[in-house]
Design a protein around this motif. Structure first.
Motif, PDB file in Angstrom:
ATOM      1  N   SER A  98       1.409  10.056   1.777  1.00  0.00           N
ATOM      2  CA  SER A  98       2.483   8.516   1.689  1.00  0.00           C
ATOM      3  C   SER A  98       1.793   7.970   3.195  1.00  0.00           C
ATOM      4  O   SER A  98       2.720   7.258   4.490  1.00  0.00           O
ATOM      5  CB  SER A  98       3.820   9.140   2.247  1.00  0.00           C
ATOM      6  OG  SER A  98       4.200   9.454   3.732  1.00  0.00           O
TER       7      SER A  98
ATOM      8  N   GLU B 142      -0.009   5.104   5.191  1.00  0.00           N
ATOM      9  CA  GLU B 142       0.132   3.614   4.860  1.00  0.00           C
ATOM     10  C   GLU B 142      -1.151   3.148   4.719  1.00  0.00           C
ATOM     11  O   GLU B 142      -1.663   2.929   5.533  1.00  0.00           O
ATOM     12  CB  GLU B 142       1.427   3.355   6.021  1.00  0.00           C
ATOM     13  CG  GLU B 142       2.561   4.228   6.097  1.00  0.00           C
ATOM     14  CD  GLU B 142       3.620   3.385   7.198  1.00  0.00           C
ATOM     15  OE1 GLU B 142       3.002   2.827   7.935  1.00  0.00           O
ATOM     16  OE2 GLU B 142       4.837   3.788   7.586  1.00  0.00           O
ATOM     17  N   ASP B 143      -1.069   1.993   4.697  1.00  0.00           N
ATOM     18  CA  ASP B 143      -2.182   0.438   4.592  1.00  0.00           C
ATOM     19  C   ASP B 143      -2.879  -0.089   5.884  1.00  0.00           C
ATOM     20  O   ASP B 143      -3.897   0.498   6.217  1.00  0.00           O
ATOM     21  CB  ASP B 143      -2.142  -0.953   4.395  1.00  0.00           C
ATOM     22  CG  ASP B 143      -1.703  -0.137   2.603  1.00  0.00           C
ATOM     23  OD1 ASP B 143      -2.137   0.742   1.794  1.00  0.00           O
ATOM     24  OD2 ASP B 143      -1.376  -1.232   1.633  1.00  0.00           O
TER      25      ASP B 143
END
Length: 261
Positions: free
Chosen positions: A108, A110-111
């Protein structure tokens, strides 16, 4: 889509540049014998960062490593250090950039984390390319200095009338490979830094709005409203009319003439 393409292209260009830096560091043709005054020779000499080689006209080549560390020139040791630092930084940058690629999802992540990793790898590529270019340029400057010193010594006898035989060295193929590879690594790092701006999430600013719970003790005015919580010690239930703002207690304590009718 453009961000992904820029990031992927920067990764590929940096990968090619790092591979070229490794190849240039391992090559033996950093300096080759100058054959300008002696085009026909039975022995051809060339040197690298780690060993020197001799190639005979029969095709036989013999190389001998530098079996000393303190006996080498300081400039040669500096060039070695710069090239090794460039390779190490480039390898770490490649490892970080693999996990930072937008086309690869790991858990998961994140950007924002990918953007930071992309920026870190881009800076590493830039420093790696600069180290390689600096190392090759220092070695080239050393070659130029030795070349002209050898040329001056060749024609020093009897006012330049007698030419002595000395071996002069000029640029080898490894120098050009190092310059090109360092430039590619530098360009790849810049592209990774540019792609970082597109991966970073945009900051959204929200206007603060306060809400108050409405109740039975809300006084209404023509110009707005005023909320009362009713928990204060001096709080009274107020009723405001259009004719004027009077509380209920004030109306009862000051009777008007109409109360006696």
């Amino acid at each position: 889509m453009a961000v992904t393409a820029c990031q992927g292209l920067g990764f590929v260009v940096s990968l090619i540049g790092i591979a070229g830096i490794i190849a240039a560091t391992c090559m033996d043709q950093w300096s080759t014998q100058d054959l300008y005054n002696n085009p026909v020779t039975a022995v051809f000499n060339y040197q690298g960062l780690w060993r020197s080689c001799v190639r005979e006209s029969s095709g036989f080549t013999e190389c001998r490593g530098y079996f000393t560390l303190l006996g080498l020139p300081a400039m040669l040791q500096a060039v070695r250090a710069l090239m090794i630092v460039g390779i190490v930084l480039g390898a770490i940058g490649l490892l970080v950039s693999i996990f930072a690629l937008k086309c690869i999802r790991i858990g998961s992540m994140e950007d924002s984390a990918k953007a930071n990793m992309t920026l870190t790898s881009g800076i590493m590529f830039i420093v790696s390319g600069l180290c390689a270019i600096a190392g090759v340029s220092v070695f080239a400057n050393m070659l130029v200095t030795n070349f002209w010193m050898s040329t001056a010594n060749m024609y020093s006898g009897l006012g330049g009338m007698v030419q002595t035989v000395q071996t002069r060295y000029t640029f080898g193929a490894a120098l050009f490979v190092g310059w090109v590879s360092g430039g590619l690594t530098l360009i790849g790092g810049v592209m990774m830094c540019i792609a970082c701006r597109g991966l970073a999430p945009e900051e959204t600013s929200y206007k603060a709005v306060s809400y108050h719970a409405s109740g039975h003790n809300v006084a209404y005015k023509t110009g707005g409203f005023k909320a009362s919580t009713g928990f204060g010690p001096n709080t009274k239930n107020k009723k405001i009319y259009d004719g004027g703002a009077h509380t209920e207690d004030e109306v009862q304590s000051h009777p008007s003439k109409y109360d006696y009718v």
